[in-house]
Motif scaffolding. Structure first.
Motif, PDB file in Angstrom:
ATOM      1  N   GLU A 199       0.863  -1.189   0.000  1.00 11.24           N
ATOM      2  CA  GLU A 199       0.000   0.000   0.000  1.00 11.24           C
ATOM      3  C   GLU A 199       0.890   1.226   0.000  1.00 11.24           C
ATOM      4  OE1 GLU A 199      -2.527  -0.460   3.416  1.00 11.24           O
ATOM      5  OE2 GLU A 199      -3.840  -1.874   2.370  1.00 11.24           O
ATOM      6  N   PHE A 204      -6.750   4.803  -6.093  1.00 11.88           N
ATOM      7  CA  PHE A 204      -7.407   6.096  -5.967  1.00 11.88           C
ATOM      8  C   PHE A 204      -6.513   7.036  -6.742  1.00 11.88           C
ATOM      9  CE2 PHE A 204      -7.495  10.249  -3.920  1.00 11.88           C
ATOM     10  CZ  PHE A 204      -8.818  10.471  -3.638  1.00 11.88           C
ATOM     11  N   TYR A 245     -13.708   9.471  -2.263  1.00 11.57           N
ATOM     12  CA  TYR A 245     -12.919   8.241  -2.502  1.00 11.57           C
ATOM     13  C   TYR A 245     -12.598   7.971  -3.968  1.00 11.57           C
ATOM     14  CZ  TYR A 245     -14.564   7.851   2.220  1.00 11.57           C
ATOM     15  OH  TYR A 245     -14.874   8.151   3.515  1.00 11.57           O
ATOM     16  N   THR A 280      -9.503  13.001   0.614  1.00  5.76           N
ATOM     17  CA  THR A 280     -10.252  11.945  -0.083  1.00  5.76           C
ATOM     18  C   THR A 280     -11.460  12.508  -0.820  1.00  5.76           C
ATOM     19  OG1 THR A 280     -11.203  11.530   2.089  1.00  5.76           O
ATOM     20  CG2 THR A 280      -9.638   9.895   1.258  1.00  5.76           C
ATOM     21  N   SER A 325     -11.442   1.713  -6.220  1.00  4.35           N
ATOM     22  CA  SER A 325     -10.838   2.506  -5.147  1.00  4.35           C
ATOM     23  C   SER A 325     -10.475   1.657  -3.935  1.00  4.35           C
ATOM     24  CB  SER A 325     -11.788   3.612  -4.716  1.00  4.35           C
ATOM     25  OG  SER A 325     -11.310   4.247  -3.550  1.00  4.35           O
ATOM     26  N   PRO A 326      -9.276   1.844  -3.398  1.00  2.46           N
ATOM     27  CA  PRO A 326      -8.875   1.092  -2.199  1.00  2.46           C
ATOM     28  C   PRO A 326      -9.645   1.530  -0.947  1.00  2.46           C
ATOM     29  CG  PRO A 326      -7.181   2.679  -2.792  1.00  2.46           C
ATOM     30  CD  PRO A 326      -8.198   2.712  -3.886  1.00  2.46           C
ATOM     31  N   TYR A 327     -10.388   2.640  -1.044  1.00  2.00           N
ATOM     32  CA  TYR A 327     -11.155   3.104   0.113  1.00  2.00           C
ATOM     33  C   TYR A 327     -12.576   2.564   0.085  1.00  2.00           C
ATOM     34  CZ  TYR A 327      -7.428   6.472   0.664  1.00  2.00           C
ATOM     35  OH  TYR A 327      -6.200   7.050   0.828  1.00  2.00           O
ATOM     36  N   TRP A 328     -12.917   1.841  -0.965  1.00  2.00           N
ATOM     37  CA  TRP A 328     -14.303   1.469  -1.191  1.00  2.00           C
ATOM     38  C   TRP A 328     -14.459  -0.045  -1.077  1.00  2.00           C
ATOM     39  CZ3 TRP A 328     -18.122   4.877  -1.355  1.00  2.00           C
ATOM     40  CH2 TRP A 328     -19.397   4.451  -1.776  1.00  2.00           C
ATOM     41  N   ALA A 347      -8.455   2.286   7.641  1.00  2.36           N
ATOM     42  CA  ALA A 347      -8.371   0.951   7.045  1.00  2.36           C
ATOM     43  C   ALA A 347      -7.308   0.916   5.948  1.00  2.36           C
ATOM     44  CB  ALA A 347      -9.725   0.547   6.474  1.00  2.36           C
ATOM     45  N   PHE A 348      -7.221   1.991   5.215  1.00  8.12           N
ATOM     46  CA  PHE A 348      -6.225   2.039   4.146  1.00  8.12           C
ATOM     47  C   PHE A 348      -5.288   3.199   4.425  1.00  8.12           C
ATOM     48  CE2 PHE A 348      -4.895   3.655  -0.079  1.00  8.12           C
ATOM     49  CZ  PHE A 348      -4.115   2.579  -0.433  1.00  8.12           C
ATOM     50  N   PRO A 386      -1.745   4.154   3.155  1.00  6.65           N
ATOM     51  CA  PRO A 386      -0.564   3.868   2.351  1.00  6.65           C
ATOM     52  C   PRO A 386       0.698   4.460   2.975  1.00  6.65           C
ATOM     53  CG  PRO A 386      -1.907   5.576   1.320  1.00  6.65           C
ATOM     54  CD  PRO A 386      -2.695   5.049   2.471  1.00  6.65           C
ATOM     55  N   ALA A 387       1.821   3.814   2.679  1.00  8.96           N
ATOM     56  CA  ALA A 387       3.109   4.328   3.159  1.00  8.96           C
ATOM     57  C   ALA A 387       3.419   5.648   2.458  1.00  8.96           C
ATOM     58  CB  ALA A 387       4.205   3.311   2.844  1.00  8.96           C
ATOM     59  N   TYR A 388       4.077   6.510   3.147  1.00 11.02           N
ATOM     60  CA  TYR A 388       4.477   7.873   2.733  1.00 11.02           C
ATOM     61  C   TYR A 388       3.286   8.728   2.337  1.00 11.02           C
ATOM     62  CZ  TYR A 388       4.810   8.386  -2.492  1.00 11.02           C
ATOM     63  OH  TYR A 388       4.589   8.535  -3.820  1.00 11.02           O
ATOM     64  N   ALA A 389       3.229   9.884   2.931  1.00  7.74           N
ATOM     65  CA  ALA A 389       2.094  10.763   2.660  1.00  7.74           C
ATOM     66  C   ALA A 389       2.573  12.165   2.378  1.00  7.74           C
ATOM     67  CB  ALA A 389       1.145  10.784   3.837  1.00  7.74           C
TER      68      ALA A 389
END
Lengths: 298, 408
Positions: free
Chosen positions: A29, A60, B306, B348, B385-388, B402-403, B405-408
């Motif tokens: 992820e 996304f 999302y 989002t 979508s990984p949020y859905w 829930a989701f 991801p690494a680095y923001a």
């Protein structure tokens, strides 16, 4: 509107391997919500052979992020993990017949998701080493963070030097104002002022200034300098080889993507700067095509 | 990308179709009416008279007291820059500017540049509905301020700012007031002679005139320094031979806008509300951004959670529908729209904001086709979508946790 290739459009409108793999044993992820991209890559790896049997993505993101994810899953299916780790973001972009420079980071995200998934499978912790900044050079997709870091790491003080080290500013030159602003800021951190008129700092790192090198030592040192540059060129699918040395003139052959590249002249200047710095004397780097019977025609 | 020939155009805050009557009015000024309006002969005189008419048509739409208060420029950006730079030049002892965090880049980039030159810029904040912090405005107003520049309506959300009230406050404090009104002119009634607004920018192509023509309204008596010096055109306030065909076109467009003002309030607003209700009734996890109770009648900005805006636009475009988005990817920057960020819209949702901006040329049939097209497009992207949660048809429980991801 973006100039997307037909392949990008095809993979966006009809993405392959969309959705999560049901019994995945490797999950990556990655992403950056602030720049509008996030990717969850799920793989089913055969533990006996380390082969990727199934790959699925959830993204996304924009059109090219979705297309890059689709391309990634297509590329890695059937590969072993070691093979898959060799897939570069350039491979993803090539598979899609190119991406606009502003969108190259979408392909980077794909590669990182893969690394993260493999690390997850192997029980390792994946750490991202790259920070992304605002895009400065649109010709060669170079962002502000890379430029800043390169200026700091190499003590650069001119737009020209930034171009030689990062390619930024080597195309249309519209970003030179932006590069000057970054230089001003970074140099100010070091208590220096950016002077656009200043000549590049004297190249005197080799300590050999004054002491004349023997012919063989001199050739070796030039070879060395060129060898040091090659990985940078190879990263962009290009390469360079030494052809001949004639007094102050060093003749090289540009191959691969470097041949015919609009940056070829700038690349030559970069190679020249490197050799001059290492050698402690002035030489001129010329393409081998410019090597006639008389070499002083330039 | 090839578009369906009968496309539905809902991107009128970006630019508008040139009205057929406007094209007809301007065409002779490319051919037989080619004279230079400054010339001392009949060729020039005829064009000069046409410019005078156009100036009066613009004056009428703006409710300006005098036609000499209308200065033709090349675009809204030029008008904005002229206004702000003039105020700084004319009052060198005043080194501060007041503007807002949600301005158009025409003002925002200029202000950021002026900061580098040593000016102090006060950026007024907005709340979650895009409404200005008026207390911050009052606190910033002082005799050190050269100019206040505040947009009348926001281009992304359509949210209206109380510029008439703000101009009165500026006048009381002895400060010049400019408004970027490119999104407002032609959409809501304006009566500048009854306001305290000193300068106003408009852009022709936002009201069915061509691109390349703008206006700076300059109240008589406002201290002014031109951006372009040269000939005596526009009474020396904007040198350069007049873009006569486009000026005539803008005059005609202003006349049409005045005649259709009621249609904006009724027909266009009705279509916009129909579109908004139609979409929100069918699409879950979607909301209107900005201040729905106080906005332009033609603008509707919906955040689809999302999913990402560029992907939405590409699929809309495939269905023959033209809209716009505040996502990072449509602009090539890494950040979503500064307007959405300023309103504290979560990432989002900010990336999925989609702007539908209508005009009097849209029909009920257009709107109903869009209402039918949007829900499946949103659903299609949410499936990716990984949020859905595709099986539940709803976002994951606690999607942001829930989701991650690494680095923001």
């Amino acid at each position: 509107m973006w100039d997307y290739s037909e392949t990008v459009k095809e993979h966006f409108f009809n993405p392959r391997n969309a959705g999560a793999v049901a019994d995945a044993n490797a999950i990556g992820e990655v992403g950056s919500l602030s720049c509008g991209d996030a990717l969850r890559l799920t793989l089913k790896v055969d533990p006996a052979t380390d082969t990727i049997q199934a790959a699925g993505f959830q993204t996304f993101g924009c059109g090219s992020a979705i297309a890059s994810s689709s391309a990634l899953t297509e590329l890695i299916k059937g590969m072993t993990l070691d093979q898959a780790l060799h897939v570069s973001n350039q491979d993803i972009a090539d598979f899609l017949e190119g991406l606009p420079p502003e969108k190259m980071h979408c392909s980077v995200m794909g590669r990182e998701a893969l690394q993260a998934a493999v690390a997850n499978y192997r029980g390792e912790v994946w750490q991202d080493d790259h920070e992304e900044g605002a895009l400065v050079c649109k010709c060669f997709a170079v962002d502000a963070v890379l430029i800043e870091e390169t200026i700091r790491a190499n003590g650069l003080s001119s737009v020209e030097a930034v171009t030689h080290y990062t390619k930024a500013g080597g195309g249309c030159s519209a970003c030179h104002e932006g590069i000057e602003e970054i230089l001003t800021r970074v140099l100010a951190e070091q208590g220096k002022t950016f002077d656009p008129a200043a000549a590049p700092p004297p190249a005197d790192k080799s300590g050999s200034a004054g002491a004349r090198l023997g012919t063989l030592a001199r050739i070796r040192r030039i070879e060395h300098a060129i060898e040091a540059i090659r990985p940078n060129l190879q990263r962009d699918h290009g390469d360079v080889e030494l052809v001949d040395i004639d007094g102050k003139n060093v003749f090289v052959n540009m191959t691969g993507a470097c041949a015919g590249c609009q940056m070829a002249t700038t690349t030559l200047e970069g190679i020249q700067q490197r050799i001059v710095e290492d050698l402690g004397e002035f030489v001129r780097v010329l393409p081998a095509q410019a090597m006639p019977q008389t070499t002083n025609n330039q | 990308m090839t578009q369906a020939p009968a496309g539905i155009y809902l991107d009128n805050n970006a630019t508008t179709m040139v009205a057929p009557e406007v094209v007809e009015a301007m065409l002779p000024y490319f051919t037989e009416q080619f004279g230079n309006p400054s010339s001392m002969h009949q060729f020039g005189d005829r064009v000069g008279r046409a410019l005078k008419t156009a100036r009066q048509q613009v004056q009428a739409l703006l409710g300006a007291a005098l036609d000499s208060e209308i200065v033709f420029t090349s675009c809204g950006t030029e008008s904005d820059a002229t206004a702000i730079l003039s105020a700084l030049k004319a009052q060198p002892e005043r080194r501060e500017i007041i503007t807002t965090v949600v301005e158009h880049p025409a003002v925002l980039s200029l202000c950021e540049h002026l900061e580098k030159e040593g000016y102090t810029v006060h950026y007024l904040r907005v709340d979650r509905k895009g409404r200005l912090d008026m207390q911050q405005y009052l606190d910033a107003l002082s005799s050190k301020v050269a100019i206040v520049s505040v947009m009348w309506a926001n281009n992304e959300t359509g949210t209206l700012f109380p510029v008439e009230e703000m101009a009165e406050l500026a006048r009381s404090a002895g400060v010049m007031f400019h408004t970027d009104a490119v999104q407002v002119v032609g959409k809501i009634p304006i009566d500048l002679k009854r306001s305290a607004i000193d300068m106003l920018s408009l852009s022709g192509h936002k009201l069915h005139a061509p691109k390349g023509i703008g206006v700076l309204y300059l109240r008589r008596g406002t201290r002014f320094r031109p951006l372009l010096r040269g000939g005596h055109q526009e009474r020396g306030r904007r040198a350069g031979t007049e873009n006569s065909a486009s000026i005539v076109a803008l005059g005609k467009a202003c006349e049409l806008a005045l005649a259709h003002m009621d249609a904006e309030k009724t027909q266009v607003r009705m279509l916009r509300d129909r579109l908004e209700r139609g979409i929100l009734a069918q699409v879950p996890n979607a909301f209107v951004t900005g201040d729905p109770s106080n906005r332009l009648p033609n603008t509707c900005n919906i955040a689809f959670e999302y999913i990402e805006g560029e992907a939405i636009l590409l699929l809309l475009n495939k269905a023959g529908i033209a809209a716009s988005s505040g996502s990072a990817c449509t602009s090539g920057s890494l950040e979503p729209s500064h307007v959405m960020r300023a309103m504290d819209i979560p990432f989002t949702a900010a990336h999925g904001t989609t702007r539908f901006s209508l005009s009097r040329y849209n029909t009920v049939a257009d709107i109903d086709r869009v209402i039918a097209a949007v829900p499946p497009i949103v659903a299609q992207l949410r499936r990716l979508s990984p949020y859905w949660d595709a099986s539940a048809g709803a976002p994951l429980a606690e999607p942001e946790t829930a989701f991650q991801p690494a680095y923001a």
